[in-house]
Design a protein around this motif. Structure first.
Motif, mmCIF file in Angstrom:
data_model
loop_
_atom_site.group_PDB
_atom_site.id
_atom_site.type_symbol
_atom_site.label_atom_id
_atom_site.label_comp_id
_atom_site.label_asym_id
_atom_site.label_seq_id
_atom_site.Cartn_x
_atom_site.Cartn_y
_atom_site.Cartn_z
ATOM 1 N N GLU A 1 0.802 -1.230 0.000
ATOM 2 C CA GLU A 1 0.000 0.000 0.000
ATOM 3 C C GLU A 1 0.834 1.280 0.000
ATOM 4 O O GLU A 1 0.507 2.220 -0.740
ATOM 5 N N PRO A 2 1.920 1.393 0.781
ATOM 6 C CA PRO A 2 2.702 2.630 0.713
ATOM 7 C C PRO A 2 3.260 2.894 -0.676
ATOM 8 O O PRO A 2 3.311 4.051 -1.129
ATOM 9 N N ILE B 1 11.719 4.240 3.181
ATOM 10 C CA ILE B 1 12.330 4.335 4.506
ATOM 11 C C ILE B 1 11.358 3.885 5.590
ATOM 12 O O ILE B 1 11.709 3.102 6.483
ATOM 13 N N ASN B 2 10.126 4.379 5.534
ATOM 14 C CA ASN B 2 9.182 4.069 6.612
ATOM 15 C C ASN B 2 8.706 2.627 6.596
ATOM 16 O O ASN B 2 8.571 2.005 7.658
ATOM 17 N N TYR B 3 8.443 2.092 5.413
ATOM 18 C CA TYR B 3 7.848 0.750 5.334
ATOM 19 C C TYR B 3 8.891 -0.349 5.134
ATOM 20 O O TYR B 3 8.894 -1.357 5.841
ATOM 21 N N TRP C 1 14.731 2.884 13.488
ATOM 22 C CA TRP C 1 15.401 1.977 14.421
ATOM 23 C C TRP C 1 14.432 1.525 15.514
ATOM 24 O O TRP C 1 14.415 0.357 15.905
ATOM 25 N N ALA C 2 13.625 2.461 15.999
ATOM 26 C CA ALA C 2 12.624 2.103 17.015
ATOM 27 C C ALA C 2 11.611 1.117 16.438
ATOM 28 O O ALA C 2 11.212 0.151 17.103
ATOM 29 N N ASN C 3 11.191 1.329 15.195
ATOM 30 C CA ASN C 3 10.230 0.417 14.578
ATOM 31 C C ASN C 3 10.842 -0.955 14.319
ATOM 32 O O ASN C 3 10.161 -1.981 14.444
ATOM 33 N N GLU D 1 2.462 -1.027 7.548
ATOM 34 C CA GLU D 1 2.024 -0.743 6.186
ATOM 35 C C GLU D 1 0.935 0.328 6.174
ATOM 36 O O GLU D 1 0.969 1.263 5.368
ATOM 37 N N ARG D 2 -0.030 0.217 7.086
ATOM 38 C CA ARG D 2 -1.112 1.207 7.144
ATOM 39 C C ARG D 2 -0.584 2.590 7.520
ATOM 40 O O ARG D 2 -0.955 3.602 6.904
ATOM 41 N N LEU D 3 0.275 2.644 8.523
ATOM 42 C CA LEU D 3 0.830 3.923 8.950
ATOM 43 C C LEU D 3 1.660 4.569 7.837
ATOM 44 O O LEU D 3 1.570 5.781 7.595
#
Length: 245
Positions: free
Chosen positions: A78-79, A104-106, A186-188, A211-213
């Motif tokens: 989705e991202p 980067i985020n996903y 890193w936290a994720n 994925e949603r975030l």
């Protein structure tokens, strides 16, 4: 690394020939990958073998999404569907920004968990070394900002007088955003590792949450309006909430 560069170049050539807007992010990524390779050769990282494995794995998640989108847009995560859905007429840097955000985020937290086994997460010395090498990537990326800005201009990004005056500010902001997003990544990654220890179902649920975030973050950046203001207020990255689904 050589095989990764070859794969990227092979995908980029037809995109450039077709003036596919996806070429902007892939071209940026290809140049950055070469820069990471040069940093590896220069001895920048503590564990170059691990960094190489990680870099190839991380890039593969994007390239797999890109190829999946080419076969069937609905099959990409989705991202990436959000990022690839950016209107073709958007400025080149918009395509790069949204691609970076999705990747980067996903993809990055997932890749870190894939290449850092549980035993390494449990070893404080190894865990700290992996985090330091993760942070060193920031230096490579920050060093590319000015060159990538010039490359996007050469690719046809139109710059107004205001754009030129703000260039230094925007480059500084890019470095700040990269550092902020890396901390969240890193936290994720640690959150995904904790879920992995609880079992496959827990990890799958956490990845779905990520994925949603991540998709919501890309969608937010695609909205009309002051992107830099939204980035300043909400940041570049996303943060998995404590616990899990």
């Amino acid at each position: 690394m050589e095989e990764l560069v070859d794969r990227m170049a092979a995908l980029l050539a037809p995109m450039e020939a077709a003036a596919d807007p996806a070429r902007f992010f892939l071209g940026t990524y290809l140049r950055t990958t070469r820069a990471v390779g040069a940093a590896l050769d220069a001895g920048l990282f503590e564990e170059p073998g691990w960094v190489t494995t990680w870099d190839v794995d991380f890039a593969g998640l994007y390239l797999d999404a890109l190829e999946a989108h080419g076969r069937d847009p609905a099959s990409a995560p989705e991202p990436w569907r959000e990022a690839f859905g950016t209107r073709a007429a958007a400025r080149p840097e918009a395509h790069v920004l949204l691609g970076m955000n999705a990747h980067i985020n996903y993809d990055l937290p997932q890749s870190l968990v894939r290449v850092i086994p549980p035993a390494d997460f449990a070893d404080p010395a190894v865990h700290a070394a992996r985090e330091r090498d993760h942070e060193r990537i920031d230096g490579v990326l920050a060093g590319r900002v000015a060159d990538e800005d010039a490359a996007l201009q050469a690719a046809g990004s139109r710059r107004t007088v205001v754009d030129r005056l703000a260039a230094g500010l925007n480059r500084g902001a890019a470095r700040v955003l990269l550092r902020e997003s890396r901390r969240k990544v890193w936290a994720n990654a640690n959150a995904l590792h904790a879920a992995r220890l609880r079992g496959p179902d827990a990890l799958t649920a956490r990845v779905a949450e990520l994925e949603r975030l991540s998709a919501a973050r890309v969608a937010d950046l695609r909205r009309p309006g002051p992107v830099l203001l939204r980035l300043a207020v909400r940041g570049f990255g996303v943060t998995l909430p404590p616990g899990g689904a």
